[in-house]
Design a protein around this motif. Sequence first.
Motif, short mmCIF file in Angstrom:
data_model
loop_
_atom_site.label_atom_id
_atom_site.label_comp_id
_atom_site.label_asym_id
_atom_site.label_seq_id
_atom_site.Cartn_x
_atom_site.Cartn_y
_atom_site.Cartn_z
N LYS A 56 13.44 -36.84 -1.75
CA LYS A 56 14.09 -35.62 -2.20
C LYS A 56 14.89 -35.87 -3.47
CE LYS A 56 17.42 -32.07 -0.74
NZ LYS A 56 18.32 -31.61 0.37
N ALA A 57 15.57 -36.99 -3.54
CA ALA A 57 16.36 -37.33 -4.72
C ALA A 57 15.48 -37.47 -5.95
CB ALA A 57 17.14 -38.63 -4.48
N ARG A 58 14.34 -38.13 -5.78
CA ARG A 58 13.42 -38.30 -6.92
C ARG A 58 12.91 -36.95 -7.42
NH1 ARG A 58 12.08 -43.17 -4.21
NH2 ARG A 58 10.63 -42.11 -2.84
N GLN A 59 12.55 -36.08 -6.49
CA GLN A 59 12.06 -34.76 -6.88
C GLN A 59 13.14 -33.97 -7.62
OE1 GLN A 59 10.48 -32.78 -3.42
NE2 GLN A 59 8.98 -34.38 -3.00
N LEU A 60 14.35 -34.02 -7.11
CA LEU A 60 15.46 -33.31 -7.76
C LEU A 60 15.72 -33.87 -9.15
CD1 LEU A 60 17.89 -33.07 -4.71
CD2 LEU A 60 16.98 -31.12 -5.99
N PHE A 61 15.69 -35.18 -9.27
CA PHE A 61 15.99 -35.82 -10.55
C PHE A 61 14.94 -35.47 -11.60
CE2 PHE A 61 15.35 -39.56 -13.35
CZ PHE A 61 16.52 -39.45 -14.08
N TYR A 62 13.67 -35.59 -11.25
CA TYR A 62 12.62 -35.36 -12.25
C TYR A 62 12.50 -33.89 -12.65
CZ TYR A 62 11.28 -40.21 -12.05
OH TYR A 62 11.30 -41.59 -12.14
N ARG A 63 12.94 -32.99 -11.78
CA ARG A 63 12.99 -31.58 -12.18
C ARG A 63 14.09 -31.35 -13.22
NH1 ARG A 63 13.72 -28.35 -6.80
NH2 ARG A 63 14.07 -26.62 -8.25
N GLN A 64 15.17 -32.09 -13.11
CA GLN A 64 16.29 -31.93 -14.04
C GLN A 64 16.14 -32.73 -15.33
OE1 GLN A 64 20.28 -32.13 -12.00
NE2 GLN A 64 19.05 -32.39 -10.14
N LEU A 65 15.32 -33.79 -15.29
CA LEU A 65 15.28 -34.75 -16.38
C LEU A 65 14.95 -34.15 -17.75
CD1 LEU A 65 15.65 -37.67 -17.19
CD2 LEU A 65 13.26 -38.10 -16.58
N PRO A 66 13.97 -33.24 -17.88
CA PRO A 66 13.71 -32.69 -19.22
C PRO A 66 14.94 -32.03 -19.84
CG PRO A 66 11.88 -32.21 -17.78
CD PRO A 66 12.97 -32.76 -16.90
N LEU A 67 15.68 -31.27 -19.05
CA LEU A 67 16.87 -30.64 -19.59
C LEU A 67 17.97 -31.66 -19.87
CD1 LEU A 67 18.34 -27.28 -19.11
CD2 LEU A 67 19.89 -29.16 -18.65
N LEU A 68 18.09 -32.68 -19.01
CA LEU A 68 19.10 -33.73 -19.24
C LEU A 68 18.85 -34.42 -20.57
CD1 LEU A 68 19.32 -35.31 -15.66
CD2 LEU A 68 20.90 -33.69 -16.72
N HIS A 69 17.60 -34.73 -20.86
CA HIS A 69 17.26 -35.34 -22.15
C HIS A 69 17.59 -34.39 -23.30
CE1 HIS A 69 15.47 -39.17 -21.25
NE2 HIS A 69 14.61 -38.67 -20.39
N ALA A 92 16.23 -22.11 -22.28
CA ALA A 92 15.86 -21.14 -21.24
C ALA A 92 14.66 -21.61 -20.44
CB ALA A 92 15.58 -19.78 -21.89
N GLU A 93 13.71 -22.22 -21.13
CA GLU A 93 12.51 -22.73 -20.47
C GLU A 93 12.87 -23.85 -19.50
OE1 GLU A 93 8.66 -25.40 -21.86
OE2 GLU A 93 9.50 -23.93 -23.26
N TYR A 94 13.68 -24.81 -19.96
CA TYR A 94 14.07 -25.93 -19.10
C TYR A 94 14.92 -25.47 -17.93
CZ TYR A 94 12.41 -29.31 -22.60
OH TYR A 94 11.65 -30.06 -23.46
N MET A 95 15.83 -24.55 -18.18
CA MET A 95 16.70 -24.06 -17.11
C MET A 95 15.91 -23.32 -16.05
SD MET A 95 19.92 -22.89 -19.52
CE MET A 95 20.81 -21.97 -18.25
N ALA A 96 14.95 -22.52 -16.48
CA ALA A 96 14.12 -21.77 -15.53
C ALA A 96 13.26 -22.69 -14.68
CB ALA A 96 13.24 -20.79 -16.29
N ALA A 97 12.84 -23.81 -15.26
CA ALA A 97 11.96 -24.74 -14.54
C ALA A 97 12.69 -25.44 -13.39
CB ALA A 97 11.41 -25.78 -15.50
#
Length: 292
Positions: free
Chosen positions: A231-244, A285-290
Amino acid sequence: MQLSGIIAYPVTPFHSGNGEINLAALTQSLEHLIEQGCDAIAPLGSTGESAYLSLAEWMNVAECSVQTVNKRLPVIIGISELTTSAAIVKAKYAERIGADAIMVIPVSYWKLTDEEIQAYYQAIADSTSLPIMLYNNPATSGVDMSPALIVKMASEIDNICMVKESSGDIQRMHKIFSLSQGTLPFYNGCNPLALEALCAGASGWCTAAPNLLGKHPKALFEAVRLGEMEKARQLFYRQLPLLHYIVAGGLPKTIKAGLSLVGIDTGIPRPPLKEANSEDKARLAEYMAAVQ
């Protein structure tokens, strides 16, 4: 001071017309962060454009933050000053207004020796009883504190009780753990390292991400804490594009633009920083929506 979880960074809002600090918008943005389940609030960091504020403005933001949060969460006031005397003025003020801790990073024009760095922290610690989070971020401060120096200062300066490590090198965190025998809490300050750092035993994650990602950073922290690694990996990789993206684009610019997308108008960064353009906002907006 025992602190774990998500330490969130608010922006410093400005009025669009005259560029003065917008305390009403600051209050709104602080309430927004509290609603996202954050565990502490850390105003007046790089996200908060601290380097671009006068002392009076800095004091207004600090006091408004402490009063708004009103002990619902710990408030850790950021201090980054070239001179020891200026840092001491801010440390004393933070204590006077009821802050819970200070986060201190030395900034330098001349390269500082380890002895000079330790003297800087010692003088600040002597001026206040507040707990100190030592902050290492060589990319922005021009000062790179080794794990050995960090652990040495924490052992010799009573107020230093935690470390925010933002060099982007996970090995620094491993070294801090090893040298302190696990007794010195460390916190991740590099967004793309969040998963690795939390898995390595970081007590928390210092980040502006909850401004735009809501409760998702806290969910990542909780998943790691509970050992739910898939679950942690899934949560992290969903957030990673916006974090970068928010780091690469500059936190004041990207976070303020993202807040406007969720209905919180915090104005634009103070020059010479630039505001986000239409392409930046579309990408945000694209990253946040994803992630939602």
